[in-house]
Design an enzyme around this catalytic site. Structure first.
Site, PDB file in Angstrom:
ATOM      1  N   LEU A 110       6.613  -7.145 -12.964  1.00 20.16           N
ATOM      2  CA  LEU A 110       7.072  -8.214 -12.668  1.00 20.16           C
ATOM      3  C   LEU A 110       6.939  -9.002 -11.963  1.00 20.16           C
ATOM      4  CD1 LEU A 110       8.641  -7.332 -16.415  1.00 20.16           C
ATOM      5  CD2 LEU A 110       6.163  -8.337 -16.046  1.00 20.16           C
ATOM      6  N   ASP A 121       6.614   3.846  -6.064  1.00 19.82           N
ATOM      7  CA  ASP A 121       4.907   2.775  -6.534  1.00 19.82           C
ATOM      8  C   ASP A 121       5.034   2.248  -5.281  1.00 19.82           C
ATOM      9  OD1 ASP A 121       3.315   3.007  -8.837  1.00 19.82           O
ATOM     10  OD2 ASP A 121       3.836   0.731  -8.474  1.00 19.82           O
ATOM     11  N   HIS A 172      -1.368   6.779 -12.594  1.00 17.25           N
ATOM     12  CA  HIS A 172      -3.062   5.952 -12.522  1.00 17.25           C
ATOM     13  C   HIS A 172      -3.578   6.932 -11.652  1.00 17.25           C
ATOM     14  CE1 HIS A 172      -0.846   5.072  -8.634  1.00 17.25           C
ATOM     15  NE2 HIS A 172      -0.388   3.437  -9.187  1.00 17.25           N
ATOM     16  N   ASP A 204      -1.016  -1.076 -15.285  1.00 24.23           N
ATOM     17  CA  ASP A 204      -0.517  -1.342 -13.632  1.00 24.23           C
ATOM     18  C   ASP A 204      -0.769  -2.309 -13.717  1.00 24.23           C
ATOM     19  OD1 ASP A 204       0.060  -0.962 -10.856  1.00 24.23           O
ATOM     20  OD2 ASP A 204      -1.474  -0.153 -10.364  1.00 24.23           O
ATOM     21  N   HIS A 229      -1.448 -11.528  -8.992  1.00 22.56           N
ATOM     22  CA  HIS A 229      -1.546 -11.451  -7.223  1.00 22.56           C
ATOM     23  C   HIS A 229      -2.145 -13.217  -7.707  1.00 22.56           C
ATOM     24  CE1 HIS A 229      -0.291  -8.353  -4.951  1.00 22.56           C
ATOM     25  NE2 HIS A 229      -1.851  -7.244  -5.606  1.00 22.56           N
TER      26      HIS A 229
END
Length: 427
Positions: free
Chosen positions: A62, A150, A230, A303, A307
């Site tokens: 987020l 992560d 993932h 995931d 950007h």
């Protein structure tokens, strides 16, 4: 407010059943399920649609605090609601890193009136630098539902061992991004024929698999609940399958892009196809699908990694990794997995509901009387062509523009409040 969801196909992912029935919602809770009538309730016609427990995406970014120009809690949860998600779990790689109780509390405060429920994940190590453990008990006390560094894998096995020992005592799940960053250093995409043709340094499958193997062994040794984020390779799926057969407390997730796209998507140096772990070979895609089908892979998560346009509009090697996924995931699942018969509807729904709740140690993920009314309704016949300019995320970095997806969310209800209806977000 009272709602009567009428005539829908209610999905029970735990019992693995589909039942044509009604649901009465009152004061934010599911009051009754059955053949119902209620003259005072607003009727939501759901004939032919799947009425599901509210979907959860347990792996999103987020970007708040610190990177609000990419995404923030308001925009990210709006995108989630449009995509059919009533809950998201957000990763700690913010600025500052969510490695202390104050940041966790800040995220929860900002999310209080968000369009989806937000469950923060705390960092494993301070600053996610892999050197010093965070105050995990404080993070849990503040509301963190799991622990992860992560994107910044813990390279030191002794540190990871201690992480798992403490997390196990706290009964918290450790979420691992499996990457040996010495093997992947400088890599831009999957190591193979396409990387050689494009002249880009490749990331070998081994960079993921060696850390999957390590963390499985550490989980087996400590008894810590381990969730592998993932996974993307045939070898990783095989390692998880073998570990589960031995009784290791390990779970795994896959993303829609890893069961949909291959390294070929990078042709033309498309930065929207630059992700970590990278898009792999067709054999890896097939292995991910088989892992989803046979239950080796428990969860589908996006995931979601937004950007800004200017960050992706550069030469390939300078672009950041990541793509958005909250608004395309459900359509991809129904188009790529359900329609071809790889997963049944209850199996697909389980990977978005009861399974992520179980991984995170949360209640929920099932429609039962007396539980909060978090509901997602899917129209299996509805099709749309993805238009990135119309997505609600602040960022538009998706490789799925112009893809036609069938099987889309038409309603999301969070704690008894309608958030999205008929593909329109309700303000």
């Amino acid at each position: 407010m009272r709602y009567l969801i009428k005539g829908g196909i209610v999905v029970d992912p735990v019992a693995d059943t589909l039942t044509c029935t009604d649901i009465l919602v009152e004061e934010g809770m599911i009051k009754e399920i059955g053949q119902l009538s209620d003259s005072e309730a607003e009727v939501i016609a759901a004939e032919g649609n799947y009425v599901c427990p509210g979907f959860m995406d347990m792996h999103v970014h987020l970007r708040e605090p610190g990177y609000e120009y990419k995404e923030d809690i308001v925009s990210g949860t709006r995108a989630a609601a449009m995509g059919g998600f009533t809950s998201v779990a957000c990763m700690p790689n913010t600025n500052p890193v969510a490695d202390n109780a104050a940041i966790i509390s800040h995220v929860l405060a900002k999310a209080r009136n968000a369009a989806a429920r937000v469950f923060p994940i705390g960092a494993l190590t301070k600053g996610s630098l892999g050197k010093e453990l965070t105050e995990m008990a404080d993070l849990k006390g503040a509301g963190a539902v799991a622990l992860s560094d992560d994107g910044m894998p813990v390279m030191n096995a002794d540190i990871m061992l201690r992480v798992m020992q403490y997390a196990s005592m706290l009964e918290m799940t450790v979420i691992s991004h499996c990457e040996d960053n010495k093997l992947s250093e400088g890599g831009q995409m999957h190591e193979g024929a396409v990387s050689a043709m494009l002249g880009l340094k490749g990331i070998p499958s081994l960079a993921e698999e060696i850390m999957v193997a390590r963390d499985i062994l550490l989980s087996e040794y400590t008894g810590c609940r381990l969730h592998l984020a993932h996974i993307s390779t045939e070898g990783s799926v095989r390692l998880v399958r073998q570990a589960k057969e031995r009784g290791v407390p390990v779970t795994a997730e896959a993303t829609p892009h890893h069961f949909t796209l291959t390294e070929e998507a990078v042709q033309g140096y498309s930065t929207n196809a630059k992700v970590n772990p990278p898009l792999r070979r067709q054999t890896d895609v097939e292995a991910i699908k088989e892992g989803l089908r046979d239950g080796t892979i428990d969860v589908i998560a996006t995931d979601h990694a937004p950007h800004a346009y200017h960050e992706k509009d550069v030469e390939f090697q300078y672009a950041p990794n990541g793509m958005i996924g909250l608004e395309t995931a459900v359509g991809l699942i129904f188009t790529q997995l359900v329609q071809p018969g790889i997963l049944t509807v209850p199996q697909a729904v389980a990977k978005l509901t009861c399974n992520p709740h179980r991984v995170l140690g949360l209640s929920g993920g099932r429609l039962l009387p007396g539980t909060p009314a978090n509901i997602t309704i899917i129209d299996p016949k509805l099709s749309e062509v993805v238009d990135p300019t119309k997505l609600l995320s602040k960022s538009k970095n998706t490789p799925f523009g112009r893809w036609k997806l069938t099987g889309l969310p038409v309603l999301t209800m969070k704690d008894g409040l309608l958030v999205m209806r008929d593909r329109q977000l309700l303000e």
